[in-house]
Write an enzyme that holds these catalytic residues in place. Structure first.
Site, PDB file in Angstrom:
ATOM      1  N   ASP A   7       0.858  -1.174   0.000  1.00  0.00           N
ATOM      2  CA  ASP A   7       0.000   0.000   0.000  1.00  0.00           C
ATOM      3  C   ASP A   7       0.901   1.234   0.000  1.00  0.00           C
ATOM      4  O   ASP A   7       2.127   1.116  -0.163  1.00  0.00           O
ATOM      5  CB  ASP A   7      -0.970  -0.014   1.193  1.00  0.00           C
ATOM      6  CG  ASP A   7      -0.305   0.254   2.537  1.00  0.00           C
ATOM      7  OD1 ASP A   7       0.944   0.334   2.613  1.00  0.00           O
ATOM      8  OD2 ASP A   7      -1.037   0.381   3.532  1.00  0.00           O
ATOM      9  N   CYS A  64       3.219  -3.024   4.095  1.00  0.00           N
ATOM     10  CA  CYS A  64       2.383  -1.865   4.433  1.00  0.00           C
ATOM     11  C   CYS A  64       3.099  -1.140   5.568  1.00  0.00           C
ATOM     12  O   CYS A  64       4.262  -1.416   5.828  1.00  0.00           O
ATOM     13  CB  CYS A  64       0.943  -2.264   4.785  1.00  0.00           C
ATOM     14  SG  CYS A  64       0.704  -3.174   6.323  1.00  0.00           S
ATOM     15  N   THR A  66       2.845  -1.219   8.904  1.00  0.00           N
ATOM     16  CA  THR A  66       3.291  -2.115   9.981  1.00  0.00           C
ATOM     17  C   THR A  66       3.472  -3.547   9.507  1.00  0.00           C
ATOM     18  O   THR A  66       4.101  -4.338  10.195  1.00  0.00           O
ATOM     19  CB  THR A  66       2.268  -2.142  11.129  1.00  0.00           C
ATOM     20  OG1 THR A  66       1.028  -2.666  10.622  1.00  0.00           O
ATOM     21  CG2 THR A  66       2.065  -0.762  11.743  1.00  0.00           C
ATOM     22  N   HIS A  97       9.990 -24.064   9.079  1.00  0.00           N
ATOM     23  CA  HIS A  97       8.993 -24.800   9.859  1.00  0.00           C
ATOM     24  C   HIS A  97       7.563 -24.623   9.380  1.00  0.00           C
ATOM     25  O   HIS A  97       6.747 -25.526   9.588  1.00  0.00           O
ATOM     26  CB  HIS A  97       9.085 -24.404  11.333  1.00  0.00           C
ATOM     27  CG  HIS A  97      10.346 -24.866  11.976  1.00  0.00           C
ATOM     28  ND1 HIS A  97      10.590 -24.685  13.322  1.00  0.00           N
ATOM     29  CD2 HIS A  97      11.451 -25.495  11.478  1.00  0.00           C
ATOM     30  CE1 HIS A  97      11.779 -25.186  13.622  1.00  0.00           C
ATOM     31  NE2 HIS A  97      12.322 -25.676  12.520  1.00  0.00           N
ATOM     32  N   HIS A 132       7.461 -31.010  10.429  1.00  0.00           N
ATOM     33  CA  HIS A 132       6.864 -29.709  10.128  1.00  0.00           C
ATOM     34  C   HIS A 132       5.805 -29.825   9.028  1.00  0.00           C
ATOM     35  O   HIS A 132       4.828 -29.074   9.025  1.00  0.00           O
ATOM     36  CB  HIS A 132       7.944 -28.703   9.738  1.00  0.00           C
ATOM     37  CG  HIS A 132       9.001 -28.579  10.783  1.00  0.00           C
ATOM     38  ND1 HIS A 132       8.746 -28.068  12.037  1.00  0.00           N
ATOM     39  CD2 HIS A 132      10.313 -28.930  10.769  1.00  0.00           C
ATOM     40  CE1 HIS A 132       9.850 -28.100  12.754  1.00  0.00           C
ATOM     41  NE2 HIS A 132      10.813 -28.630  12.003  1.00  0.00           N
TER      42      HIS A 132
END
Length: 145
Positions: A7, A64, A66, A97, A132
């Site tokens: 963004d 973005c 955060t 993992h 995993h």
């Protein structure tokens, strides 16, 4: 092929990521945004995530402000395991993992140098499989309920 989406908050850092991928000779498809004008991150998360989920792209990178909103949005797409990473260890372990197929980062959280190291780690680390794989299969089962 790497799917890219961001963004306005991630636009500048995404330009640095694209230049870095160019230097490495890695192919990518940019799903936008294409300017620093205000926009809605779910739109670009969906475009990039659908490209990964469909197999058109192998992995994706999302940015973005955060990294939180864009990762939440991408994870709504079936088949996506987007991991928000702010350090190289997390980027390594989510590949080893969790077989994460999308990396999310926060441009207002990370400096460019660290972000590019995280990208390198994410793109060069393989999934370990084994025990995993069983856990990743359980995540997939959750999607299908």
């Amino acid at each position: 092929m790497i799917a890219l989406g961001c963004d306005h908050g991630g636009y500048e850092l995404m330009q640095a990521v694209k230049a870095h991928l160019d230097e490495l000779g890695l192919a990518y498809q940019d799903f936008g945004t294409f300017s620093a004008d205000s926009c809605d991150y779910p739109v670009y998360a969906e475009k990039a995530a659908r490209a990964v989920a469909s197999g058109a792209c192998d992995r994706g990178i999302l940015i973005c402000g955060t990294g939180i909103g864009i990762s939440i949005s991408a994870n709504k797409i079936k088949g996506i395991r987007a991991a928000l990473c702010s350090d190289c260890y997390s980027a390594e372990m989510t590949r080893r993992h969790n077989d994460a197929n999308m990396l999310a980062m926060g441009a207002r959280v990370l400096g460019e140098g660290l972000a590019l190291k995280i990208v390198d780690t994410f793109l060069t680390t393989d999934f370990e499989g084994g025990r995993h794989k069983r856990r990743v299969d359980l995540i997939t089962e959750l999607e299908n309920k």
